[in-house]
Design an enzyme around this catalytic site. Structure first.
Site, mmCIF file in Angstrom:
data_model
loop_
_atom_site.group_PDB
_atom_site.id
_atom_site.type_symbol
_atom_site.label_atom_id
_atom_site.label_comp_id
_atom_site.label_asym_id
_atom_site.label_seq_id
_atom_site.Cartn_x
_atom_site.Cartn_y
_atom_site.Cartn_z
ATOM 1 C CG ASP A 131 -74.310 -18.871 90.623
ATOM 2 O OD1 ASP A 131 -74.146 -18.924 91.843
ATOM 3 O OD2 ASP A 131 -75.379 -18.442 90.116
ATOM 4 C CB SER A 162 -71.298 -7.106 89.594
ATOM 5 O OG SER A 162 -71.247 -6.245 90.724
ATOM 6 N N GLY A 205 -67.829 -10.832 94.158
ATOM 7 C CA GLY A 205 -68.096 -10.560 92.747
ATOM 8 C C GLY A 205 -69.152 -11.521 92.247
ATOM 9 C CE LYS A 206 -73.259 -15.679 91.998
ATOM 10 N NZ LYS A 206 -73.000 -16.493 93.196
ATOM 11 N N GLY A 207 -70.971 -12.959 88.158
ATOM 12 C CA GLY A 207 -71.126 -12.698 86.731
ATOM 13 C C GLY A 207 -72.212 -13.567 86.147
#
Ligand code: NAD
Length: 418
Positions: free
Chosen positions: A146, A60, A105-107
């Site tokens: 993460d 995202s 952002g992050k995934g």
């Protein structure tokens, strides 16, 4: 543990709460509540036995008004589209409150990494990196580690990207090990910002950190470093927990020796300096001056919050309080330093890593720590100014007010295309 809140709804309610203190048009607020784009992809990976398995993965990109998207990649069976969207929003406001020129952002990949071999995880990571390649880059989107990912995965992503792009671009990803272009001070950065923010909060509240009692929930990377550094600042760490349980000594214990015990045995439980063993919930509700939740999200729900007796909470973990717990603690005047500020040391030193990668010039640990100190103190000062200007009781709302204003200003100044 927890009523499980939908994280994306939690994010949106935090934005709504802060919006009432801001003079930002509703149509812009609407923009601040949603990601710009979300990649949802299915990765087909060959397992060691020759069979194929499909894995769902997301990235995202929430907001890029202040700079390239920035945020980690997690491997966990509970990764979902909503979780990734929420985490990317939190990253947007985290980079904004500490005022570093990055977006959010992050995934994630829906996978339990414990069930796969290293070579399977490498193929999975490289397959994801291939999908991400068109949307990442040091000026576009910069992933990081993460939950359940670390330097190993970052090195694989960097290598895949550089191979496909036929270039060298270490700044495409952060959280690398030193040999691959990582930064000094990165491993300690999250615990360090957690305690710098706590020190500033004690100072603001007129409380003495010297001799203050501290409980740390979660004795992993963020938690144990926070325990070590707060001890060095003169506070007394009296309790700590990990997933196996908690330890307590009212006179305090040596955080480094407790960590060595955990390294040797797998847990802090059984540490000889402990006088009493506590449950995880007992550690969270202990009568201490400072509580550092450093495990997982939703650790304290509304019911448990009723029993929390700490005066100050510094959120090393992301989202350790449910929205209901937040309301309870606000009504009880507990000063909660929100995650987007308290644990922002991680992304701040990631930013320093990216700067060093781009300059191809590397800093000493001393310089990294000095720059981090300045960033966190400035962010805390902005928080306090906003608390006082708006007569706010909840520091989390104040943090969102500061951060959302910065994102909205960047959008406003850029104008909208087309
Ligand atoms: P980690 O895996 O190193 O440590 C997590 C610790 O929590 C472990 O000791 C585990 O045993 C413990 N734990 C799990 N469930 C528990 C429970 N119910 N009660 C008590 N302890 C429990 O992870 P980490 O990197 O230290 O991250 C911890 C938190 O900090 C996460 O929320 C993460 O998102 C956040 N965070 C970490 C970083 C970073 O740079 N490491 C940056 C920003 C935010």
């Amino acid at each position: 543990m927890s009523e499980s809140a939908n994280p994306f709804e939690s994010l949106q309610s935090q934005i709504d709460e802060a919006a009432s203190y801001l003079e930002i048009d509703d149509d812009v607020i609407e923009r601040l509540k949603h990601p710009e784009r979300v990649l949802e992809t299915n990765l087909t990976v060959e397992l060691d036995d020759g069979s194929l398995e499909r894995f769902k993965a997301f990235r995202s990109q929430f907001n890029g008004d202040r700079g390239p998207y920035k945020g980690g990649i997690r491997y966990h069976p509970q990764v979902s589209r909503d979780e990734v969207k929420a985490l990317s929003g939190w990253m947007t406001y985290k980079t904004a409150i500490v005022d570093i020129p990055l977006g959010g952002g992050k995934g994630g990949i829906v996978v339990d990494p414990d069930e796969y071999s290293e070579s399977e995880l490498e193929r999975l990571t490289r397959a994801f990196a291939k999908e991400l390649r068109p949307m990442i880059g040091e000026d576009r989107d910069i992933p990081a580690p993460d939950v359940n990912t670390g330097q190993r995965e970052m090195n694989w992503i960097k290598d895949t990207y550089e191979t496909l792009e036929n270039t060298t671009e270490p700044g495409v990803i952060t959280g690398k090990n030193l040999a691959s272009g990582g930064s000094e001070g990165r491993v300690e950065a999250t615990g360090r910002s957690t305690v710098i923010a706590a020190r500033e909060a004690f100072d603001y509240l007129g409380k003495d950190l010297e001799g203050a009692t501290v409980a740390v929930q979660g004795y992993g990377n963020a938690g144990w470093i926070a325990a070590k550094l707060i001890d060095e600042m003169g506070a007394t760490v009296v309790a700590a927990s990990d997933s196996s349980g908690g330890i307590y000594n009212p006179d305090g214990f040596d955080p480094v020796a407790a960590k060595n015990h955990k390294n040797e045995t797998g847990s802090v439980v059984g540490y000889p300096e402990s006088e009493e063993e506590l449950t995880n919930d007992e550690v969270l509700t202990l009568d201490v001056d400072l509580l550092i939740p450093a495990a997982l999200e939703n650790a304290i729900d509304g019911d448990l919050a009723e029993d929390v007796t700490a005066d100050v909470i510094s959120e090393a973990a992301n989202g350790p309080l449910t929205p209901e717990a937040d309301r309870v603690l606000e009504s009880e005047d507990v000063f909660v330093i929100p995650d987007i500020l308290a644990n922002a040391g991680g992304v701040t030193v990631s930013y320093f890593e990216w700067v060093q990668n781009r300059q191809r010039f590397y800093w000493t640990e001393q310089k990294v720590n000095a720059e981090l100190e300045e960033v966190i103190v400035d962010a805390f000062d902005a928080l306090v100014e906003t608390i006082e200007e708006n007569d706010l009781d909840n520091p989390r709302t104040a943090a969102y007010v500061v951060a959302m204003q910065r994102v909205a200003d960047a959008f406003d100044e850029a104008g909208s295309f087309p």
